[in-house]
Write an enzyme that holds these catalytic residues in place. Structure first.
Site, PDB file in Angstrom:
ATOM      1  N   GLU A   1      21.578  49.323  24.363  1.00  0.00           N
ATOM      2  CA  GLU A   1      22.185  48.487  23.324  1.00  0.00           C
ATOM      3  C   GLU A   1      21.107  47.916  22.402  1.00  0.00           C
ATOM      4  O   GLU A   1      20.054  47.499  22.841  1.00  0.00           O
ATOM      5  CB  GLU A   1      22.989  47.350  23.950  1.00  0.00           C
ATOM      6  N   GLY A   2      21.416  47.889  21.106  1.00  0.00           N
ATOM      7  CA  GLY A   2      20.441  47.484  20.109  1.00  0.00           C
ATOM      8  C   GLY A   2      20.337  45.978  19.918  1.00  0.00           C
ATOM      9  O   GLY A   2      21.083  45.189  20.505  1.00  0.00           O
ATOM     10  N   PHE A   3      19.420  45.592  19.049  1.00  0.00           N
ATOM     11  CA  PHE A   3      19.091  44.200  18.799  1.00  0.00           C
ATOM     12  C   PHE A   3      20.303  43.394  18.334  1.00  0.00           C
ATOM     13  O   PHE A   3      20.575  42.296  18.816  1.00  0.00           O
ATOM     14  CB  PHE A   3      17.975  44.133  17.760  1.00  0.00           C
ATOM     15  N   ASN A   4      21.070  43.944  17.391  1.00  0.00           N
ATOM     16  CA  ASN A   4      22.166  43.179  16.806  1.00  0.00           C
ATOM     17  C   ASN A   4      23.391  43.120  17.706  1.00  0.00           C
ATOM     18  O   ASN A   4      24.137  42.149  17.665  1.00  0.00           O
ATOM     19  CB  ASN A   4      22.511  43.755  15.430  1.00  0.00           C
TER      20      ASN A   4
ATOM     21  N   HIS B   1      22.141  47.442   2.494  1.00  0.00           N
ATOM     22  CA  HIS B   1      21.712  48.041   3.758  1.00  0.00           C
ATOM     23  C   HIS B   1      22.197  49.485   3.772  1.00  0.00           C
ATOM     24  O   HIS B   1      23.386  49.756   3.927  1.00  0.00           O
ATOM     25  CB  HIS B   1      22.290  47.282   4.959  1.00  0.00           C
ATOM     26  N   TRP B   2      21.266  50.392   3.627  1.00  0.00           N
ATOM     27  CA  TRP B   2      21.564  51.821   3.603  1.00  0.00           C
ATOM     28  C   TRP B   2      20.979  52.431   4.863  1.00  0.00           C
ATOM     29  O   TRP B   2      19.773  52.594   4.981  1.00  0.00           O
ATOM     30  CB  TRP B   2      20.954  52.450   2.349  1.00  0.00           C
ATOM     31  N   ARG B   3      21.841  52.721   5.824  1.00  0.00           N
ATOM     32  CA  ARG B   3      21.374  53.187   7.131  1.00  0.00           C
ATOM     33  C   ARG B   3      20.943  54.646   7.052  1.00  0.00           C
ATOM     34  O   ARG B   3      21.756  55.533   6.861  1.00  0.00           O
ATOM     35  CB  ARG B   3      22.466  53.024   8.189  1.00  0.00           C
TER      36      ARG B   3
ATOM     37  N   ASP C   1      14.587  41.164   6.947  1.00  0.00           N
ATOM     38  CA  ASP C   1      15.441  41.986   6.089  1.00  0.00           C
ATOM     39  C   ASP C   1      16.835  41.378   5.953  1.00  0.00           C
ATOM     40  O   ASP C   1      17.391  41.282   4.853  1.00  0.00           O
ATOM     41  CB  ASP C   1      15.582  43.388   6.683  1.00  0.00           C
TER      42      ASP C   1
ATOM     43  N   PHE D   1      24.080  45.810  12.107  1.00  0.00           N
ATOM     44  CA  PHE D   1      23.067  45.222  11.231  1.00  0.00           C
ATOM     45  C   PHE D   1      23.741  44.620  10.000  1.00  0.00           C
ATOM     46  O   PHE D   1      23.490  43.469   9.631  1.00  0.00           O
ATOM     47  CB  PHE D   1      22.065  46.298  10.821  1.00  0.00           C
TER      48      PHE D   1
END
Length: 368
Positions: free
Chosen positions: A49-52, A287-289, A310, A328
């Site tokens: 699982e990611g940061f956000n 925010h361009w993933r 960011d 994000f």
């Protein structure tokens, strides 16, 4: 009037430097007393699982602690050190929360303590109980029912925890090699913060001083988007160091500051009031993933700090455009709701070339 355009592709080129030592925070002694409150709730999240998403899991567990405290259980939430995240380029470990968030602000929602402080307070005695949460092997069935049952451990539980030669349980424990647990159990659960509260109380785990919940992402929000959700989210103010770095960048490169942009915040989030008059700086945040962390390897910040800077810059833009189904982007939208932007300036997304009228993001508006 002109607009500068800032395109944030998960990274910002910044030359400022902050102190990134691991000094840990202290609980606000004017409000909470660690010496008197001896129950501690720890938690961890699946490695992938990611940061956000992990920031979201914090809110779920923090609300479990809120519910426990409202029922008379004097729990303190132990903050899991950051590190070794799947999408971070630098596999740093044991990063304290104070590098990212304002601990005094977090403490205004529920009492929290850094893991190193917890080890000092308990003299690194073994954790009384690790509860490894898992889904039901047979699935939800015909309907979603809030429930929990002690069950046999499903994979990969026993690859994450093993008994050592003394009978104590050894696990990842945020990279701390000398941390152990006395007991380990697997519990199948489907439910939310309130369900986890019930598990701890009904199963008598509240008689223990230290309990750790692993796979905390298994539980959901009790009532997504309600006032308790937003209280937990509003308490997650960024660290003063990161805020100042973001503000310096705004002033230097984006002709932006809080006074002109009408984005000033009161120091105590509990004193915030509903508003929709934030203007934002004269630039558009996008925010361009594409991929994570496209810049050089000599950054002065860790990957999580870069992400927050960011997000902070996008949160203060005149308009924001996000990526579809991105946590994000979602965190930025929440920040902008807290700051007080008009709805139309926040809930926008990039559309594919062949679908210029694609569905826009859900408007999860703040509740006070």
């Amino acid at each position: 009037m002109y607009f500068q355009f800032i395109l944030l592709v998960l990274g910002a080129v910044l030359a400022d430097e902050i102190d990134d030592h691991h000094t840990v925070s202290r609980v606000d002694s004017n409000k909470y007393s660690v010496e008197k409150e001896k129950k501690f709730l720890l938690y961890d999240v699946n490695f992938g699982e990611g940061f956000n998403l992990r920031r979201d899991v914090y809110m779920r567990i923090a609300n479990t602690v809120r519910l426990l405290r409202e029922s008379g259980e004097n729990y303190i939430l132990v903050l899991p050190p950051w590190g070794r995240l799947h999408h971070w380029m630098r596999m740093e470990v044991a990063l304290s929360w104070r590098l990212f968030f304002d601990l005094q602000s977090l403490n205004r929602f529920v009492p929290v303590i850094e893991f190193e402080d917890f080890l000092d307070e308990t003299e690194n005695h073994p954790i009384d109980q690790v509860i490894y949460l898992q889904h039901y092997e047979e699935g939800w069935g015909t309907e979603y029912v809030r429930k929990f049952d002690e069950r046999k451990c499903l994979s990969p539980a026993y690859s994450h925890y093993k008994q050592d030669e003394t009978g104590k349980w050894k696990g990842w424990f945020y990279s701390y090699e000398d941390v152990r647990a006395r007991n380990f159990k697997c519990v199948s659960i489907q439910g939310d913060s309130g369900t986890l509260r019930n598990l701890l109380k009904i199963s008598n785990y509240t008689s223990m001083n230290t309990v750790m919940i692993d796979r905390g992402e298994t539980i959901l929000h009790e009532n997504f988007g309600d006032v308790h959700y937003w209280n937990a989210r509003r308490s997650m103010r960024y660290s003063n160091d990161l805020v100042e770095i973001g503000n310096s960048f705004r002033r230097k490169y984006l002709d932006s500051d809080d006074e002109r942009d009408k984005t000033e915040m009161v120091s105590d989030w509990k004193k915030e009031r509903a508003r929709r008059n934030a203007l934002g700086g004269p630039y558009v945040g996008v925010h361009w993933r594409r991929r994570d962390f496209l810049f050089t390897d000599n950054q002065k910040f860790n990957d999580g700090q870069i992400a927050i800077i960011d997000q902070y810059l996008c949160a203060h833009a005149r308009h924001f455009i996000g990526s579809h189904e991105s946590t994000f982007s979602f965190r930025i939208q929440e920040d902008r709701e807290i700051i007080g932007f008009p709805i139309a300036s926040t809930f926008n997304r990039l559309c594919p070339d062949k679908n210029p009228n694609c569905e826009q993001p859900s408007k999860w508006k703040i509740v006070y």
